[in-house]
Motif scaffolding. Structure first.
Motif, PDB file in Angstrom:
ATOM      1  N   TYR A 196      26.657 -13.292  81.403  1.00  0.00           N
ATOM      2  CA  TYR A 196      27.702 -14.287  81.567  1.00  0.00           C
ATOM      3  C   TYR A 196      27.318 -15.178  82.754  1.00  0.00           C
ATOM      4  CZ  TYR A 196      30.491 -11.131  78.642  1.00  0.00           C
ATOM      5  OH  TYR A 196      30.962 -10.327  77.629  1.00  0.00           O
ATOM      6  N   ARG A 222      25.947 -16.631  77.557  1.00  0.00           N
ATOM      7  CA  ARG A 222      27.149 -17.455  77.458  1.00  0.00           C
ATOM      8  C   ARG A 222      27.714 -17.724  78.848  1.00  0.00           C
ATOM      9  NH1 ARG A 222      32.603 -14.560  76.023  1.00  0.00           N
ATOM     10  NH2 ARG A 222      33.150 -16.038  77.662  1.00  0.00           N
ATOM     11  N   LEU A 226      36.378 -16.043  80.645  1.00  0.00           N
ATOM     12  CA  LEU A 226      36.949 -15.210  79.592  1.00  0.00           C
ATOM     13  C   LEU A 226      38.372 -15.631  79.250  1.00  0.00           C
ATOM     14  CD1 LEU A 226      35.794 -11.667  80.799  1.00  0.00           C
ATOM     15  CD2 LEU A 226      34.649 -13.192  79.184  1.00  0.00           C
ATOM     16  N   ASP A 236      35.363 -20.080  75.932  1.00  0.00           N
ATOM     17  CA  ASP A 236      34.089 -19.760  75.298  1.00  0.00           C
ATOM     18  C   ASP A 236      33.760 -20.719  74.155  1.00  0.00           C
ATOM     19  OD1 ASP A 236      31.791 -18.136  75.158  1.00  0.00           O
ATOM     20  OD2 ASP A 236      32.618 -17.032  73.461  1.00  0.00           O
ATOM     21  N   GLN A 241      29.529 -24.775  79.699  1.00  0.00           N
ATOM     22  CA  GLN A 241      29.993 -23.720  80.595  1.00  0.00           C
ATOM     23  C   GLN A 241      28.899 -23.180  81.515  1.00  0.00           C
ATOM     24  OE1 GLN A 241      33.397 -22.521  80.674  1.00  0.00           O
ATOM     25  NE2 GLN A 241      33.471 -24.504  79.674  1.00  0.00           N
ATOM     26  N   SER A 263      27.606 -22.503  74.124  1.00  0.00           N
ATOM     27  CA  SER A 263      28.524 -23.148  75.063  1.00  0.00           C
ATOM     28  C   SER A 263      27.885 -23.473  76.406  1.00  0.00           C
ATOM     29  CB  SER A 263      29.790 -22.294  75.257  1.00  0.00           C
ATOM     30  OG  SER A 263      30.469 -22.169  74.025  1.00  0.00           O
TER      31      SER A 263
END
Length: 484
Positions: A196, A222, A226, A236, A241, A263
């Motif tokens: 993440y 990703r 969350l 997401d 991001q 993303s």
């Protein structure tokens, strides 16, 4: 008349004073309570030790009298990690995580902000974390606002430099700040793990990157949000991001398999280097790249092999090949990027960047068994400098572009053209789901797709086998399959 006017003015002033006096008064009646804009504050799922986004709610006084709070406090003090600001007053340690300075006048309101940085819980799965924001009124009444989150323990990585061969295979999520840098001569392997990435973090590869599934788990790259932008929209599903992956000139022989990359900004960028026409700089198979606020795959003067992949929805191009070599087979390149009408192509290929830039000879772009489609009438873009090599061929593809009827038609064999006369709905009907309202996409072929049963099995890639060119074949010729 003058006396009547004086009496009227005096009466108005008296009524105004009485009204102000009523608004300025504070009740001790237990029947007079505050009301709230929400029933509870839910922070979705958050990582332990990582600050959450901010939630907010309003506190109203509709009771008819002013209400004074003897205290507003967190029920569990500093034990849960919730942070609260009430009407500009932070409930911190110096205040004992409470305040006694809150007054809400009649017909007035105040705003409350809630954040969370949760401690580790030692569990492998998200655990519920709760607290209450307690409003104790001078009347003795007590009102509570429930605070809730699910907390997931994660391993935090900050500005990590991989200087020797390293494997990440932990099932615990990894949250990356600053970024990961794979130094020249080192290999980073990601096996069935999820990374993440926070904001501008990404992976810079000067050495080698290998990703694959493990124990039935694909590798996922990703962003770290969350929570939700709106009730219906998780962050997401929002592009931009995190930064993405960049392969620098010294990087070679990278392999990305069974990996979901979504993303980000530019999902994958392959920088230019001395072109190796034998060993791919990047082999991308059985993977998904989706929803990028830049490019899906961008390659400069590199040799890339892409097989059995989905590369979809990018602000710029889903795939852009500037020079070098590219072998793209059995893929879906679909350009339905929803956030900007100035989106790029599904596939762009060229042997030049601009009139003033250095040339990028395109030694070979081979596209077979691919679906290349999207919103626009034409999602296939080619640009040629006539002084440079420009080799390409399309075989057994469905392409949303005007049917090629010029001399270049020899480069398009067994192609289904979705030309400008076909509506956007025709392109969308190739797939199970294109839901722009909720940003939900399922790019499995629908029963209505014209691509069904049109692929050439010669170009199939069973059992993770790579396409390898035979020495006796021309650059755009036939390929055979060999075990790795």
């Amino acid at each position: 008349m003058k006396h009547s006017l004086a009496i009227l003015l005096l009466l108005q002033a008296t009524l105004l004073f009485m009204g102000c006096a009523d608004d300025d008064g504070f009740t001790t009646s237990p029947t007079h309570l505050l009301s709230f804009s929400v029933d509870s504050v839910k922070l979705d799922t958050v990582f332990s030790r990582v600050p959450s986004s901010t939630r907010t709610f309003w506190v109203y006084n509709k009771s008819g009298d002013g209400i004074r709070c003897s205290s507003v406090r967190l029920a569990q003090g500093n034990q849960t990690g919730f942070r609260v600001n009430v009407d500009g007053i932070y409930l911190g340690a110096t205040e004992g995580f409470q305040t006694s300075e809150i007054e809400v006048r009649n017909k007035d309101s105040i705003r409350v902000f809630v954040e969370l940085t949760a401690p580790q819980n030692g569990q492998s799965q998200p655990q519920e974390l709760t607290d209450d924001l307690v409003f104790s009124l001078e009347s003795g009444a007590e009102q509570r606002m429930p605070l809730q989150a699910f907390v997931w323990d994660a391993q935090l990585l900050r500005d990590v430099h991989i200087a020797r061969d390293t494997v990440f295979s932990d099932t615990k999520p990894m949250v990356v700040y600053g970024g990961l840098t794979v130094e020249e001569g080192a290999t980073l392997e990601l096996r069935g793990t999820t990374l993440y990435f926070h904001a501008d973090a990404g992976i810079d590869v000067h050495g080698r990157l290998v990703t694959d599934a493990a124990d039935g788990r694909e590798t996922i790259l990703r962003g770290d949000r969350l929570d939700r932008m709106f009730d219906y929209l998780p962050y997401d599903r929002v592009s931009g991001q995190w930064r993405g992956i960049r392969f620098f000139p010294t990087s070679a022989n990278n392999e990305i398999r069974h990996t979901d990359i979504h993303s980000g900004m530019d999902a994958i960028v392959c920088d230019s280097a001395a072109l190796d026409t034998i060993q791919p700089k990047l082999t991308l198979t059985h993977s998904t790249i989706h929803n990028c606020q830049g490019y899906g795959l961008l390659a400069y003067n590199a040799y890339v092999v892409v097989n059995t992949c989905q590369i979809t929805n990018a602000l710029h191009d889903c795939v852009a090949i500037f020079g070098g070599k590219a072998d793209i087979r059995n893929c879906t390149l679909a350009q339905f990027y929803p956030f900007d009408s100035a989106r790029g192509a599904a596939l762009r290929f060229a042997n030049t960047l601009s009139d003033t830039a250095a040339p990028y000879p395109l030694y070979g772009l081979f596209s077979a068994n691919n679906i290349i489609t999207g919103y626009a009438d034409d999602v296939l873009m080619g640009a040629m400098d006539s002084t440079q090599v420009f080799n390409y061929a399309f075989d057994h593809c469905l392409i949303r572009t005007t049917k090629v009827e010029t001399a270049d038609s020899v480069f398009f064999q067994n192609v289904i053209f979705e030309d400008a006369e076909d509506t956007t709905q025709v392109a969308k009907r190739n797939f199970e789901l294109i839901d722009e309202d909720n940003l939900r996409y399922d790019f499995k072929l629908s029963e209505k797709s014209r691509a069904i049963n049109t692929a050439n099995p010669v170009y199939a890639l069973p059992d993770d086998r790579l396409a390898t060119k035979r020495d006796d074949q021309p650059d755009m010729g036939a390929y055979e399959y060999v075990k790795q």
